[in-house]
Design an enzyme around this catalytic site. Structure first.
Site, PDB file in Angstrom:
ATOM      1  CG  HIS A  78      -1.735   0.957   1.627  1.00 54.49           C
ATOM      2  ND1 HIS A  78      -2.770   1.302   2.469  1.00 54.49           N
ATOM      3  CD2 HIS A  78      -2.089   2.669   0.685  1.00 54.49           C
ATOM      4  CE1 HIS A  78      -3.357   2.473   1.657  1.00 54.49           C
ATOM      5  NE2 HIS A  78      -3.147   2.738   1.606  1.00 54.49           N
ATOM      6  CD  GLU A 120       0.292   5.048  -0.875  1.00 57.66           C
ATOM      7  OE1 GLU A 120       1.591   5.056  -0.370  1.00 57.66           O
ATOM      8  OE2 GLU A 120      -0.972   6.004  -0.640  1.00 57.66           O
ATOM      9  CG  HIS A 124       1.500   8.488   2.112  1.00 57.08           C
ATOM     10  ND1 HIS A 124       1.902   8.889   3.520  1.00 57.08           N
ATOM     11  CD2 HIS A 124       1.191   7.448   1.633  1.00 57.08           C
ATOM     12  CE1 HIS A 124       0.775   8.818   3.950  1.00 57.08           C
ATOM     13  NE2 HIS A 124       0.091   7.809   3.199  1.00 57.08           N
TER      14      HIS A 124
END
Length: 228
Positions: A78, A120, A124
């Site tokens: 993930h 992502e 992040h």
């Protein structure tokens, strides 16, 4: 005299506003400074649970099709998430640097949905302090550092498992991993993810806050891998 009192109160209120602004600014600098974090969380999603839940919701978007088509997946990445000891940063560059398409395609074996990879990076990766290529290389290294227990690689039948049992299997398969460095998350009935805490140099490390967010159910369902 009343006028002086009013002015004094006004000045005091201004001082409180300014001090609050300074505190907020300091917090914002911490939140938005790429590379200023304490550790990573490697989040491994149980793909059959994701696909089963998406089917129940009637979600047939491109991202779901990419992950839930013909190819069987078990645990998929993930993300690799920068964390503070309390809380976490996100979207540390706005707008985020555009992720090169060739880097995205290179990650599809681990993260089988283009939209997930782009998200992502934006949410992040921009907080990692790494360039786009180095960040996704870190994801690949982090994933390589974790061995999936053999019994979950080709799960051919639905399996009901206690979260503690799942953690124990990962700990047994990964020397150096402790129960304070891993947590299991779930939805109302299914396993969602296994989350493993890693230092900045990708060594297992404890993470009490992540462990506090773990699944509290006695047992969770693991739907089988397609074709497993």
């Amino acid at each position: 005299m009343p006028r002086l009192v009013t002015i004094s109160r006004f000045l005091i209120s201004i001082a409180f506003v300014l001090s609050g602004a300074v505190a907020a600014s300091a917090q914002d600098r911490r939140q938005n400074a790429p590379g200023e974090f304490d550790f990573y969380v490697l989040s491994l999603s149980w793909s059959p649970s994701f696909c089963e839940a998406a089917s129940e919701r009637g979600n047939n978007g491109r991202g779901t099709q990419a992950q839930c088509g013909g190819r069987p997946y078990s645990f998929v990445v993930h993300g690799l998430w920068p964390q503070y000891e309390r809380g976490f940063p996100e979207y540390c560059q706005r707008p985020s640097p555009r992720l090169a398409r060739n880097i995205m395609t290179s990650m599809l074996d681990l993260m089988p949905a283009p939209g997930l990879i782009y998200n992502e990076w934006d949410k992040h990766g921009t907080c990692s302090g790494l360039g786009e290529r180095a960040y996704f290389e870190a994801i690949r290294k982090a994933r390589a550092a974790v061995k999936i227990p053999e019994e979950f690689l080709q799960l051919s039948e639905p399996k009901t498992v206690a979260p503690d049992e799942l953690e124990t299997a990962f700990i047994k398969a990964n020397p150096g991993l402790s129960n304070s460095a891993i947590s299991v998350t779930c939805d109302s009935k299914r396993l969602s993810e296994v989350r493993i805490c890693l230092s900045k140099d990708l060594q297992f490390r404890s993470c009490e806050e992540i462990d506090r967010r773990a699944c509290r159910r006695d047992q969770v369902l693991m739907p089988p891998v397609r074709g497993g």
